[in-house]
Design an enzyme around this catalytic site. Structure first.
Site, PDB file in Angstrom:
ATOM      1  N   ARG A 123     -11.658 -81.689   5.118  1.00 39.68           N
ATOM      2  CA  ARG A 123     -13.118 -81.575   4.961  1.00 39.68           C
ATOM      3  C   ARG A 123     -13.481 -80.312   4.185  1.00 39.68           C
ATOM      4  O   ARG A 123     -12.663 -79.408   3.998  1.00 39.68           O
ATOM      5  CB  ARG A 123     -13.856 -81.631   6.300  1.00 39.68           C
ATOM      6  CG  ARG A 123     -13.604 -80.481   7.240  1.00 39.68           C
ATOM      7  CD  ARG A 123     -14.390 -80.690   8.530  1.00 39.68           C
ATOM      8  NE  ARG A 123     -13.934 -79.825   9.575  1.00 39.68           N
ATOM      9  CZ  ARG A 123     -14.531 -78.676   9.896  1.00 39.68           C
ATOM     10  NH1 ARG A 123     -15.578 -78.265   9.234  1.00 39.68           N
ATOM     11  NH2 ARG A 123     -14.059 -77.935  10.889  1.00 39.68           N
ATOM     12  N   ASP A 154      -2.274 -79.615  14.352  1.00 42.99           N
ATOM     13  CA  ASP A 154      -2.852 -78.337  14.768  1.00 42.99           C
ATOM     14  C   ASP A 154      -1.823 -77.271  14.401  1.00 42.99           C
ATOM     15  O   ASP A 154      -0.746 -77.203  15.010  1.00 42.99           O
ATOM     16  CB  ASP A 154      -3.123 -78.366  16.281  1.00 42.99           C
ATOM     17  CG  ASP A 154      -3.659 -77.041  16.792  1.00 42.99           C
ATOM     18  OD1 ASP A 154      -3.569 -76.024  16.063  1.00 42.99           O
ATOM     19  OD2 ASP A 154      -4.166 -77.027  17.927  1.00 42.99           O
ATOM     20  N   TYR A 184     -12.558 -63.225  12.745  1.00 40.87           N
ATOM     21  CA  TYR A 184     -12.370 -63.877  11.436  1.00 40.87           C
ATOM     22  C   TYR A 184     -12.046 -62.840  10.358  1.00 40.87           C
ATOM     23  O   TYR A 184     -11.085 -62.994   9.604  1.00 40.87           O
ATOM     24  CB  TYR A 184     -13.630 -64.661  11.080  1.00 40.87           C
ATOM     25  CG  TYR A 184     -13.570 -65.368   9.735  1.00 40.87           C
ATOM     26  CD1 TYR A 184     -12.851 -66.550   9.582  1.00 40.87           C
ATOM     27  CD2 TYR A 184     -14.232 -64.850   8.625  1.00 40.87           C
ATOM     28  CE1 TYR A 184     -12.809 -67.203   8.357  1.00 40.87           C
ATOM     29  CE2 TYR A 184     -14.194 -65.485   7.400  1.00 40.87           C
ATOM     30  CZ  TYR A 184     -13.484 -66.674   7.262  1.00 40.87           C
ATOM     31  OH  TYR A 184     -13.433 -67.312   6.049  1.00 40.87           O
ATOM     32  N   LYS A 186      -8.584 -62.449   8.127  1.00 43.91           N
ATOM     33  CA  LYS A 186      -8.501 -62.546   6.664  1.00 43.91           C
ATOM     34  C   LYS A 186      -7.891 -61.279   6.067  1.00 43.91           C
ATOM     35  O   LYS A 186      -7.164 -61.337   5.080  1.00 43.91           O
ATOM     36  CB  LYS A 186      -9.890 -62.840   6.078  1.00 43.91           C
ATOM     37  CG  LYS A 186     -10.420 -64.232   6.471  1.00 43.91           C
ATOM     38  CD  LYS A 186      -9.486 -65.352   5.999  1.00 43.91           C
ATOM     39  CE  LYS A 186     -10.004 -66.743   6.288  1.00 43.91           C
ATOM     40  NZ  LYS A 186      -9.149 -67.825   5.777  1.00 43.91           N
ATOM     41  N   ILE A 193     -19.080 -70.333  -0.158  1.00 43.03           N
ATOM     42  CA  ILE A 193     -18.743 -71.659  -0.704  1.00 43.03           C
ATOM     43  C   ILE A 193     -19.745 -72.645  -0.118  1.00 43.03           C
ATOM     44  O   ILE A 193     -20.034 -72.597   1.095  1.00 43.03           O
ATOM     45  CB  ILE A 193     -17.331 -72.130  -0.289  1.00 43.03           C
ATOM     46  CG1 ILE A 193     -16.264 -71.058  -0.543  1.00 43.03           C
ATOM     47  CG2 ILE A 193     -16.963 -73.431  -1.009  1.00 43.03           C
ATOM     48  CD1 ILE A 193     -14.899 -71.385   0.068  1.00 43.03           C
ATOM     49  N   THR A 203     -20.672 -75.688   1.704  1.00 41.88           N
ATOM     50  CA  THR A 203     -20.007 -76.638   2.600  1.00 41.88           C
ATOM     51  C   THR A 203     -21.094 -77.400   3.350  1.00 41.88           C
ATOM     52  O   THR A 203     -22.288 -77.098   3.199  1.00 41.88           O
ATOM     53  CB  THR A 203     -19.134 -75.917   3.655  1.00 41.88           C
ATOM     54  OG1 THR A 203     -19.999 -75.114   4.472  1.00 41.88           O
ATOM     55  CG2 THR A 203     -18.073 -75.050   3.016  1.00 41.88           C
TER      56      THR A 203
END
Ligand SMILES: NC(=O)c1ccc[n+]([C@@H]2O[C@H](COP(=O)([O-])OP(=O)(O)OC[C@H]3O[C@@H](n4cnc5c(N)ncnc54)[C@H](OP(=O)(O)O)[C@@H]3O)[C@@H](O)[C@H]2O)c1
Length: 261
Positions: free
Chosen positions: A16, A64, A160, A164, A193, A195
């Protein structure tokens, strides 16, 4: 002649949003692509979306990537169906949204993010190298998806941003160790981006985000796929350990135009 004719590619999280565009790019350029989402249901939805775009030439299998046995099973499928792997795109990510600020967030949720984004990406890379690249004369190429938030943090996304930043360091460390073996490892670091999440965004907020971008627009998934394809192709044959930012110029400005002083 398509750039990736005869190549076998694995795109994690290829079911996705950006991952779907990455899968599409490699299929359209001639590759046989394996893609996974984290669950049977999300992976099947991705396969249907690719078919609706008129694509075949891909295999969808749920995996996963934080689960060692599921990653091994995916590698078994690649072995059985393609007998080789040429390109690994580590795109899957736990976004770590909604965890709250650093004072109240559950450290277990922090660990979940690292388990997918960092350890999962490492695990898939290690297996791709050992099971395929090291047994092939032409070796292989790895491309990670990082983020410009590795360098410039966003609020309430501690796990997050940390993950990264770790990916950027891991890319350089892997590149160094794997270069003598003929394996290149590079990274694309996107900014905004477009999405499905943008579709529920308040239009004023979307406009404000665009004002943050010197180029005035967020990336399309296909913009990111173009950079990833470059890093996966022989066009970047002399590059390894690189973090290529693709963020509409966000990282080069000190302040957005409307708050500049
Ligand atoms: N969107 C942005 O603005 C932006 C900005 C900078 C960087 N990036 C990076 O670019 C990449 C793509 O971003 P995106 O926004 O398109 O991602 P996304 O919409 O959040 O999709 C994440 C993908 O990763 C998969 N995934 C999550 N956990 C997984 C797990 N444990 N095992 C396997 N797959 C898993 C998801 O599968 P399910 O469908 O099963 O959940 C989904 O396909 C990510 O690495 C992201 O961090 C994105």
């Amino acid at each position: 002649m398509h750039r990736f004719e005869g190549k076998v590619v694995l795109v994690t999280g290829g079911n996705r949003n950006t991952g779907l565009d990455l899968t599409e790019k490699f299929v359209r350029e001639g590759a046989k692509v394996f893609m996974c989402g984290s669950s049977e249901e999300s992976t099947a939805r991705g396969a249907a979306a690719l078919k609706a775009r008129g694509l075949d030439g891909f295999t969808a299998q749920a995996c996963d990537i934080s689960d060692a046995s599921q990653v091994a099973a995916l590698m078994d499928t690649i072995e059985r169906e393609a007998r080789r792997l040429d390109i690994l795109v580590n795109n899957a990510a736990n976004q770590g949204i909604g965890h709250g600020g650093p004072l109240e967030m559950d450290p277990e949720l922090f660990w979940d993010v690292l388990k997918t984004n960092v350890v999962g990406g490492f695990r898939v890379t290690q297996l791709a190298c050992n099971r395929f690249f090291m047994k092939q004369e032409s070796r292989g190429v790895v491309v990670f998806l990082s983020s410009n938030t590795a360098m410039r943090a966003i609020r309430h996304r501690t796990a997050y941003c940390t993950s990264k930043g770790a990916i950027n360091s891991m890319v350089r460390a892997l590149a160094l160790d794997l270069a003598p073996l003929g394996i290149r490892v590079n990274c694309c670091a996107p900014g905004y981006i477009y999405t499905e999440r943008w579709e529920t965004l308040d239009p004023a907020k979307a406009a404000r985000r665009r004002l943050n971008c010197p180029l005035r627009h967020e990336a399309k998934g296909s913009d990111i796929a173009n950079v990833v394809a470059f890093l996966a192709s022989d066009d970047s044959a002399n590059m390894t350990g690189e973090i290529v930012t693709c963020d509409a110029g966000c990282s080069c400005q000190h302040m957005p135009e409307d708050v500049d002083v």
